[in-house]
Design an enzyme around this catalytic site. Structure first.
Site, PDB file in Angstrom:
ATOM      1  N   ILE A 138     -27.483  -2.351  40.337  1.00 46.03           N
ATOM      2  CA  ILE A 138     -26.515  -3.234  39.688  1.00 46.03           C
ATOM      3  C   ILE A 138     -25.353  -3.318  40.680  1.00 46.03           C
ATOM      4  O   ILE A 138     -24.553  -2.400  40.784  1.00 46.03           O
ATOM      5  CB  ILE A 138     -26.079  -2.701  38.314  1.00 46.03           C
ATOM      6  CG1 ILE A 138     -27.302  -2.600  37.396  1.00 46.03           C
ATOM      7  CG2 ILE A 138     -24.995  -3.592  37.723  1.00 46.03           C
ATOM      8  CD1 ILE A 138     -27.033  -2.035  36.028  1.00 46.03           C
ATOM      9  N   PRO A 139     -25.310  -4.405  41.457  1.00 48.99           N
ATOM     10  CA  PRO A 139     -24.498  -4.453  42.681  1.00 48.99           C
ATOM     11  C   PRO A 139     -22.999  -4.690  42.473  1.00 48.99           C
ATOM     12  O   PRO A 139     -22.466  -5.752  42.780  1.00 48.99           O
ATOM     13  CB  PRO A 139     -25.136  -5.621  43.441  1.00 48.99           C
ATOM     14  CG  PRO A 139     -25.620  -6.534  42.360  1.00 48.99           C
ATOM     15  CD  PRO A 139     -26.094  -5.615  41.260  1.00 48.99           C
ATOM     16  N   CYS A 140     -22.297  -3.670  42.008  1.00 46.70           N
ATOM     17  CA  CYS A 140     -20.857  -3.797  41.782  1.00 46.70           C
ATOM     18  C   CYS A 140     -20.105  -4.057  43.089  1.00 46.70           C
ATOM     19  O   CYS A 140     -18.990  -4.576  43.063  1.00 46.70           O
ATOM     20  CB  CYS A 140     -20.305  -2.582  41.049  1.00 46.70           C
ATOM     21  SG  CYS A 140     -20.741  -1.010  41.772  1.00 46.70           S
ATOM     22  N   HIS A 141     -20.716  -3.726  44.226  1.00 49.67           N
ATOM     23  CA  HIS A 141     -20.064  -4.006  45.507  1.00 49.67           C
ATOM     24  C   HIS A 141     -19.947  -5.512  45.762  1.00 49.67           C
ATOM     25  O   HIS A 141     -19.161  -5.940  46.598  1.00 49.67           O
ATOM     26  CB  HIS A 141     -20.811  -3.323  46.657  1.00 49.67           C
ATOM     27  CG  HIS A 141     -22.201  -3.817  46.883  1.00 49.67           C
ATOM     28  ND1 HIS A 141     -23.268  -3.377  46.114  1.00 49.67           N
ATOM     29  CD2 HIS A 141     -22.710  -4.707  47.762  1.00 49.67           C
ATOM     30  CE1 HIS A 141     -24.373  -3.974  46.533  1.00 49.67           C
ATOM     31  NE2 HIS A 141     -24.056  -4.793  47.528  1.00 49.67           N
TER      32      HIS A 141
END
Length: 165
Positions: free
Chosen positions: A126-129
């Site tokens: 889950i690519p919060c970056h």
């Protein structure tokens, strides 16, 4: 008593730990966590999460990967809606905290979207970056210092430095 399994994976950015029930990953972290924090028995199993390891290895090898390995998201409410919306953001793409709030169904919740990112138990998957401030700068990051920038550079994402206009 729930039994958790984990697998450590060496990456160019440090050791990564995948933790879950053996079929689905529930936690990804770059820091070795205090295993006592996990209720139940924790067992290292180098055979689990083959799908995740393959995708992560390809990702860190510079391949354009949109993660598909199974995960178990153990959060609820707005955080769950925001993180599930974020899980659909493709490799090399970004969105703002406001856009994430909109996708989660709460247009006035940009700050809450940032909080959901900060509590994300499954970074990378889950690519919060990939969430940036509206002005294109990095914004907040609860992970290891400099890691967000390195992940964005790996994906060849253009972002503004904190001091640039």
């Amino acid at each position: 008593m729930m039994e958790y399994q984990y697998r450590a994976l060496k990456t160019p950015l440090g050791r990564l730990y995948l933790i879950g029930d053996g079929d689905r990953v529930s936690l990804i972290c770059f820091r070795k966590i205090d295993m006592a924090d996990l209720k139940g028995k924790l067992m290292e199993n180098p055979r689990v999460y083959r799908h995740a390891v393959k995708e992560l290895t390809d990702y860190f090898g510079g391949k354009q990967v949109n993660f598909t390995f199974p995960f178990n998201l153990i959060v609820s409410g707005f955080d769950r809606r925001a993180l599930l919306a974020l899980s659909r953001v493709k490799y090399g793409s970004t969105l703002s905290y406001q856009e994430l709030a909109n996708r989660a169904g709460s247009a006035r919740a940009a700050r809450a979207a940032g909080g959901a990112c900060a509590r994300n138990p499954l970074p990378l998957r889950i690519p919060c970056h990939r969430v940036l401030k509206a002005d294109g700068t990095i914004g907040g990051w609860s992970g290891l210092p400099g890691l967000k920038e390195k992940l964005l550079k790996l994906e060849k994402v253009i972002f503004k430095s904190k001091g640039s206009r």
